[in-house]
Design a protein around this motif. Structure first.
Motif, short mmCIF file in Angstrom:
data_model
loop_
_atom_site.label_atom_id
_atom_site.label_comp_id
_atom_site.label_asym_id
_atom_site.label_seq_id
_atom_site.Cartn_x
_atom_site.Cartn_y
_atom_site.Cartn_z
N PHE B 106 1.11 13.53 3.10
CA PHE B 106 -0.18 14.08 3.49
C PHE B 106 -0.76 13.27 4.62
O PHE B 106 -0.59 12.06 4.68
N ASP B 107 -1.43 13.99 5.50
CA ASP B 107 -2.02 13.33 6.64
C ASP B 107 -3.51 13.28 6.43
O ASP B 107 -4.22 14.23 6.73
N PHE B 108 -4.01 12.21 5.85
CA PHE B 108 -5.46 12.12 5.63
C PHE B 108 -6.00 10.90 6.37
O PHE B 108 -5.24 10.05 6.83
N ARG B 109 -7.30 10.86 6.45
CA ARG B 109 -7.92 9.76 7.16
C ARG B 109 -7.68 8.43 6.45
O ARG B 109 -7.62 8.38 5.24
N PHE B 110 -7.50 7.37 7.20
CA PHE B 110 -7.29 6.01 6.66
C PHE B 110 -6.04 5.93 5.79
O PHE B 110 -5.98 5.16 4.84
N ARG B 111 -5.07 6.76 6.11
CA ARG B 111 -3.85 6.77 5.31
C ARG B 111 -3.18 5.40 5.30
O ARG B 111 -2.83 4.87 4.26
N MET B 112 -3.02 4.82 6.49
CA MET B 112 -2.35 3.53 6.56
C MET B 112 -3.17 2.45 5.88
O MET B 112 -2.64 1.53 5.28
N CYS B 113 -4.49 2.60 6.00
CA CYS B 113 -5.39 1.65 5.36
C CYS B 113 -5.15 1.64 3.85
O CYS B 113 -5.02 0.58 3.24
N PHE B 114 -5.04 2.84 3.27
CA PHE B 114 -4.78 2.92 1.84
C PHE B 114 -3.42 2.32 1.50
O PHE B 114 -3.26 1.62 0.51
N PHE B 115 -2.48 2.62 2.37
CA PHE B 115 -1.15 2.09 2.11
C PHE B 115 -1.17 0.57 2.05
O PHE B 115 -0.62 -0.03 1.14
N TRP B 116 -1.87 -0.04 3.01
CA TRP B 116 -1.89 -1.50 3.02
C TRP B 116 -2.69 -2.06 1.85
O TRP B 116 -2.35 -3.11 1.31
N MET B 117 -3.73 -1.35 1.45
CA MET B 117 -4.48 -1.80 0.29
C MET B 117 -3.58 -1.82 -0.95
O MET B 117 -3.60 -2.76 -1.74
N ILE B 118 -2.79 -0.76 -1.08
CA ILE B 118 -1.86 -0.73 -2.21
C ILE B 118 -0.84 -1.85 -2.08
O ILE B 118 -0.50 -2.53 -3.03
N PHE B 119 -0.43 -2.04 -0.83
CA PHE B 119 0.59 -3.05 -0.58
C PHE B 119 0.08 -4.43 -0.98
O PHE B 119 0.81 -5.25 -1.51
N ILE B 120 -1.20 -4.67 -0.72
CA ILE B 120 -1.77 -5.98 -1.01
C ILE B 120 -1.74 -6.28 -2.52
O ILE B 120 -1.62 -7.44 -2.93
N THR B 121 -1.81 -5.24 -3.35
CA THR B 121 -1.75 -5.49 -4.79
C THR B 121 -0.44 -6.17 -5.19
O THR B 121 -0.35 -6.77 -6.25
N LEU B 122 0.56 -6.06 -4.32
CA LEU B 122 1.81 -6.78 -4.58
C LEU B 122 1.55 -8.28 -4.68
O LEU B 122 2.23 -9.00 -5.40
N MET B 123 0.57 -8.72 -3.91
CA MET B 123 0.30 -10.16 -3.86
C MET B 123 -0.64 -10.58 -4.99
O MET B 123 -0.97 -11.75 -5.10
N LEU B 124 -1.11 -9.62 -5.78
CA LEU B 124 -2.06 -9.95 -6.84
C LEU B 124 -1.54 -9.52 -8.21
O LEU B 124 -2.08 -8.61 -8.82
N PRO B 125 -0.49 -10.15 -8.68
CA PRO B 125 -0.05 -9.82 -10.03
C PRO B 125 -1.09 -10.31 -11.04
O PRO B 125 -1.99 -11.07 -10.68
N VAL B 126 -0.96 -9.88 -12.25
CA VAL B 126 -2.00 -10.13 -13.24
C VAL B 126 -2.26 -11.63 -13.43
O VAL B 126 -3.38 -12.06 -13.67
N GLU B 127 -1.23 -12.45 -13.25
CA GLU B 127 -1.40 -13.89 -13.46
C GLU B 127 -2.40 -14.47 -12.47
O GLU B 127 -3.09 -15.44 -12.76
N VAL B 128 -2.45 -13.90 -11.26
CA VAL B 128 -3.34 -14.43 -10.23
C VAL B 128 -4.78 -14.05 -10.51
O VAL B 128 -5.69 -14.85 -10.33
N ARG B 129 -4.98 -12.84 -10.96
CA ARG B 129 -6.36 -12.35 -11.16
C ARG B 129 -6.71 -12.35 -12.64
O ARG B 129 -7.48 -11.52 -13.11
N ILE B 130 -6.14 -13.31 -13.39
CA ILE B 130 -6.21 -13.19 -14.84
C ILE B 130 -7.64 -13.31 -15.37
O ILE B 130 -8.03 -12.55 -16.26
N LEU B 131 -8.44 -14.23 -14.81
CA LEU B 131 -9.79 -14.40 -15.36
C LEU B 131 -10.70 -13.21 -15.08
O LEU B 131 -11.29 -12.66 -16.01
N PRO B 132 -10.82 -12.79 -13.80
CA PRO B 132 -11.66 -11.60 -13.56
C PRO B 132 -11.16 -10.39 -14.34
O PRO B 132 -11.97 -9.62 -14.88
N THR B 133 -9.86 -10.22 -14.42
CA THR B 133 -9.34 -9.07 -15.15
C THR B 133 -9.74 -9.16 -16.61
O THR B 133 -10.13 -8.17 -17.23
#
Ligand SMILES: Nc1ncnc2c1ncn2[C@@H]1O[C@H](COP(=O)(O)OP(=O)(O)OP(=O)(O)O)[C@@H](O)[C@H]1O
Ligand SMILES: [Mg+2]
Lengths: 366, 282
Positions: B106-133
């Motif tokens: 799909f061609d929607f606005r900020f498509r790449m932006c969303f992709f990179w946001m999803i991509f960034i979650t790769l760097m945040l496994p549960v162990e890293v964000r354990i307290l806020p989570t």
């Protein structure tokens, strides 16, 4: 059957204009072949007709109705893709039936349609196989079956035979032609192979850099190419081009050290100094020696290609000029032999190199 | 020449056999220990041959529980782990495949932006964000529940990237052919895309199931109710018996049982799994 009308069609990708104002009428039941070199916009044009690319400007009318904003599935067309695009996880039967299923056709009806279509294409014994278990030619048939089965009013083909070997391509070509005579559906066929174009087409559209060079029957394109580009593109081997000028009502070839001239009619031309004369390889005769009174250009045989029925001679004239000659005569000539090329002026095509256009003069030479 | 070959042959096989021993010996010891009674396990030397209490031990462990986790029979822990691993695997696959579908087709606005946001979650496994989570899960009242166990682990679309790559290898003509046939986006997804990425889904399922099954830190943090214990953390709890020595034979049996579901998943999916990781033809 449907007719397709292209009106001032333009397609731009960003600021790159891929199709420049194309207008053409494809008649009902016609087999129209679009040819041109790679990257000239053939696929783009076809995909616009299919509805897979948006139209930047202009109109496409199918049966009089403007389809610019109509979804591909509602245009009553079917397309065969170059790499077949069969669904790999479905059997041949399901591949062919998928479109019908989505159209909510009943099971028994689908059954009979698939049978009918499979018989037409002789793939009845393959219906239970997956695409992976088919040969290239069989896949091509299935891809065609998937298009035929919906009984659309227009077929679109994008280089459907280019993945097949030469022999299979030839037999599929014949079959495709037969299919067209039987179905009498309008077909638009894209190819870069001029042989395919010449053999299949009712009419050919020659495309170059997003512009139409010429539209016409294969015969017209061969006999009366309107531009240098068409002349060069249609016919194999390629047409020979020789620089020429008109002096004192004679056409003189611009070949150093060798004078040869032909009578030219007395017609006012703004530019007589700088012309291009095109001659098809099959319209040049080859002689070991010249008879008295005969005119010819001297050259040396550089290469001989025997094709069986015909033989191609590549002649090296002086100063890096070359001629290709095609003859069906079996001449006792060897490579490096000195030979003479003879011409018949009524077969000349004259072009203006500046505009690339055919000169009206060409008809009058004799 | 021949001798050289022989030498290489022996060397290769020696390495292979050594490797097998290194991996299998502890497994064997576990198995042997799980078939003896408590008394035998405290005597030296430790037994190397299986005893006769295999079925009794299985029964005790499954239905009576072990050590200070006595009230929780192991079958309950197995069920908890299974639910958690399944939800994580299925949930992650669903989210990832849908987001990859959106990003690729799909061609929607900020498509790449969303992709990179999803991509960034790769760097945040549960162990890293354990307290806020933990804070979020606690506020939502999801402690000691299957939701709490699985949702925070699902919420990283690590597999989006993989599905994106898979979809990119599917030729555009496939979509175009489907459009010609009259398929809308949802039809295309169900009828073409999903079956075509079947092997990749299977491979991913195996990996994610094992990932979920082996979760330790997160369940430890959010489950205080013993009924919600998962098997991996359960084993650890069994070792912490206070008043008596650890019941090694039962603990070993639990460890053995804990290995069965992942092995079953791998075995049943093996064919698809290998295909999914190696197949290139589309
Ligand atoms: N999606 C696109 N974005 C940008 N430019 C494109 C796109 N598709 C095609 N073009 C450009 O449009 C021109 C025509 O492309 P097209 O695919 O129609 O060529 P073609 O005649 O089919 O060539 P071939 O014989 O190699 O298939 C090319 O210059 C190509 O680079
Ligand atoms: Mg193309």
């Amino acid at each position: 059957m449907a007719d397709i009308l292209l009106e001032d069609l333009v397609k731009t990708y960003g600021d790159h204009e891929a199709i420049h104002r194309i207008s053409c009428h494809i008649k009902p039941g016609e087999f129209m072949v679009i040819v041109g070199p790679s990257g000239c916009g053939k696929s783009t044009l076809l995909r616009m007709i299919a509805g897979l690319e948006t139209v930047t400007r202009g109109n496409i009318r199918i049966n009089g109705q403007c389809v610019n904003r109509i979804e591909p599935k509602d245009r009553d067309i079917a397309m065969v893709f170059q790499n077949y695009a069969l669904y790999p996880h479905m059997t041949v039967f399901n591949n062919m039936a998928y479109g019908l299923k989505l159209r909510k056709m009943t099971k028994p009806e689908i059954q009979t349609r698939v049978r009918e279509c499979a018989d037409l294409l002789q793939i009845g014994h393959l219906l239970d196989r997956k695409p992976k278990e088919l040969s290239g030619g069989q896949r091509q048939r299935v891809a065609m079956g998937r298009a035929i089965i919906r009984k659309p009013s227009v077929f679109l083909f994008d280089e459907p035979l280019s993945n097949l070997d030469a022999k299979l391509r030839q037999s599929m070509r014949v079959e495709l032609k037969g299919l067209h005579t039987r179905l009498k559906t309008t077909m638009v066929y894209v190819t870069h192979d001029q042989v395919e174009a010449m053999t299949l087409a009712d009419r050919i559209m020659v495309l170059n850099e997003g512009q139409i060079e010429q539209v016409g029957t294969p015969d017209v394109l061969y006999e009366r190419p309107e531009t240098i580009f068409t002349a060069q593109f249609i016919g194999s081997p390629e047409m020979n081009f020789i620089k020429a000028r008109i002096v004192d009502q004679t056409l003189v070839f611009d070949i150093k050290d060798q004078g040869i001239s032909f009578p030219a009619p007395d017609i006012e031309l703004s530019n007589t100094e700088n012309l291009i004369c095109g001659i098809r390889p099959e319209h040049i005769t080859l002689h070991g020696a010249l008879d008295s009174g005969q005119a010819g250009i001297k050259g040396r045989i550089q290469l001989i290609e025997r094709l069986g029925s015909d033989t191609l001679y590549y002649i090296d004239l002086s100063h890096d000029r070359r001629l290709t000659i095609k003859t069906h005569l079996n001449l006792p000539l060897q490579i490096h032999d000195e030979v003479y090329a003879g011409f018949s002026p009524d077969r000349f095509h004259l072009f203006d190199p500046a505009s690339g256009k055919r000169l009206p003069l060409s008809e009058k030479i004799t | 020449m021949v001798e050289q070959k022989n030498a290489a042959f022996f060397f290769n096989h020696a390495v292979i056999i050594l490797g097998i021993i290194v991996i299998c010996f502890p497994l064997w010891i576990t198995f042997v220990a799980a078939t003896h009674d408590a008394v035998r396990m405290t005597q030296a030397p430790l037994p190397l041959l299986p005893g006769d209490r295999l079925f009794e031990n299985i029964h005790t462990v499954l239905f009576d529980g072990v050590g200070n986790a006595k009230e929780q029979p192991v079958w309950l822990m197995l069920v908890n782990s299974l639910v958690m691993a399944m939800s994580i695997a299925v949930g992650k696959i669903c989210i990832s495949i849908l987001s990859a579908f959106a990003i690729v087709y799909f061609d929607f606005r900020f498509r790449m932006c969303f992709f990179w946001m999803i991509f960034i979650t790769l760097m945040l496994p549960v162990e890293v964000r354990i307290l806020p989570t933990y804070e979020v899960v606690a506020n939502l009242g999801m402690l000691n529940s299957y939701y709490g166990l699985s949702i925070p682990l699902i919420a990283s679309a690590t597999a989006t990237f993989m599905f994106r790559q898979v979809f990119l290898t599917i030729p555009d003509e496939m979509l175009e052919a489907a459009r010609m046939d009259g398929a809308g986006p949802i039809r295309f997804f169900w009828d073409i895309l999903l079956p075509m990425s079947r092997t990749n889904i299977a491979a991913l399922f195996v990996i994610l199931f094992i990932y979920g099954w082996n979760q330790y830190l997160w369940p430890l943090l959010i489950t205080t109710d013993r009924d919600m214990y998962t098997i991996v953390m359960g084993i650890k709890q069994m070792l912490e018996a206070v008043e008596e020595a650890p019941e090694w034979h039962l603990i070993m049996m639990t460890a053995l049982l804990a290995q069965i579901p992942p092995i079953m998943v791998v075995l049943t999916m093996q064919r698809l799994f290998v295909k999914g990781l190696t197949e290139t033809e589309k």
